[in-house]
Write a protein that holds these residues in place. Structure first.
Motif, PDB file in Angstrom:
ATOM      1  N   CYS A 112       0.893  -1.187  -0.103  1.00 20.88           N
ATOM      2  CA  CYS A 112       0.011  -0.064  -0.186  1.00 20.88           C
ATOM      3  C   CYS A 112       1.071   1.171   0.045  1.00 20.88           C
ATOM      4  O   CYS A 112       1.729   1.279   0.906  1.00 20.88           O
ATOM      5  N   LEU A 113       0.738   1.965  -0.949  1.00 23.81           N
ATOM      6  CA  LEU A 113       1.548   3.341  -1.252  1.00 23.81           C
ATOM      7  C   LEU A 113       0.820   4.616  -0.783  1.00 23.81           C
ATOM      8  O   LEU A 113       1.688   5.543  -0.667  1.00 23.81           O
ATOM      9  N   GLY A 114      -0.420   4.621  -0.401  1.00 20.54           N
ATOM     10  CA  GLY A 114      -0.994   5.634   0.239  1.00 20.54           C
ATOM     11  C   GLY A 114      -2.366   5.463   0.329  1.00 20.54           C
ATOM     12  O   GLY A 114      -2.971   4.635  -0.822  1.00 20.54           O
ATOM     13  N   ILE A 115      -3.127   6.215   1.168  1.00 16.11           N
ATOM     14  CA  ILE A 115      -4.621   6.307   1.090  1.00 16.11           C
ATOM     15  C   ILE A 115      -5.176   7.543   1.438  1.00 16.11           C
ATOM     16  O   ILE A 115      -4.479   8.104   2.450  1.00 16.11           O
ATOM     17  N   ARG A 116      -6.193   8.108   0.756  1.00 16.54           N
ATOM     18  CA  ARG A 116      -6.665   9.522   0.876  1.00 16.54           C
ATOM     19  C   ARG A 116      -8.126   9.010   1.176  1.00 16.54           C
ATOM     20  O   ARG A 116      -8.667   8.542   0.078  1.00 16.54           O
TER      21      ARG A 116
END
Length: 108
Positions: free
Chosen positions: A45-49
C-alpha cells in the motif's frame, strides 16, 4: 480489454460509499484505525486518502495507491484487520461500497 499485466502494475483503487448520517463518527474512527494498520503492516500500500463530499459529508471517496491490483484483491483483503473492518463497515455503510481499479495513463 485487460492486459496480462493487469495484476502486476501499480493501481489506483477508487472506493465510493455512503455512510449512515448518524454513524459518521464511528466510520471516521474505524477507518482511521484500519488505515494506520494497513500503512504499518502492508508495504504494497503506497498511500490512502479519504475525501468527504463538500455538499454531502456522508458521501465518501477513498483513493488508495497499491503496488498492484493483485496485492489489493488478494493478500490485503485477507488480512485479519481487513476482515474485521469489513464486518464493522456493515454497521455504518448505507448500501454497498463501489470499488474501481484505475491505471494511470497521463501524468503532469
Amino acid at each position: 480489454m485487460h492486459s496480462s499485466q493487469t495484476g502486476t502494475q501499480p493501481v489506483t483503487v477508487v472506493i465510493t460509499c455512503t455512510i449512515q448520517p448518524d454513524k459518521l463518527d464511528l466510520a471516521r474512527r474505524e477507518l482511521r484505525a484500519v488505515i494506520r494498520q494497513v500503512m504499518a503492516l502492508e508495504p504494497a500500500c503506497l498511500g490512502i486518502r479519504v475525501h468527504e463530499d463538500a455538499r454531502a459529508p456522508n458521501r465518501w471517496l477513498i483513493v488508495e495507491q497499491w503496488a498492484s491490483e493483485a496485492a489489493f484483491t488478494g493478500p490485503h483483503m485477507q488480512q485479519p484487520h481487513m476482515q474485521t473492518f469489513m464486518q464493522t463497515a456493515q454497521t455504518f455503510l448505507d448500501g454497498q461500497a463501489d470499488f474501481g481499479f484505475w491505471h494511470e495513463t497521463l501524468a503532469t
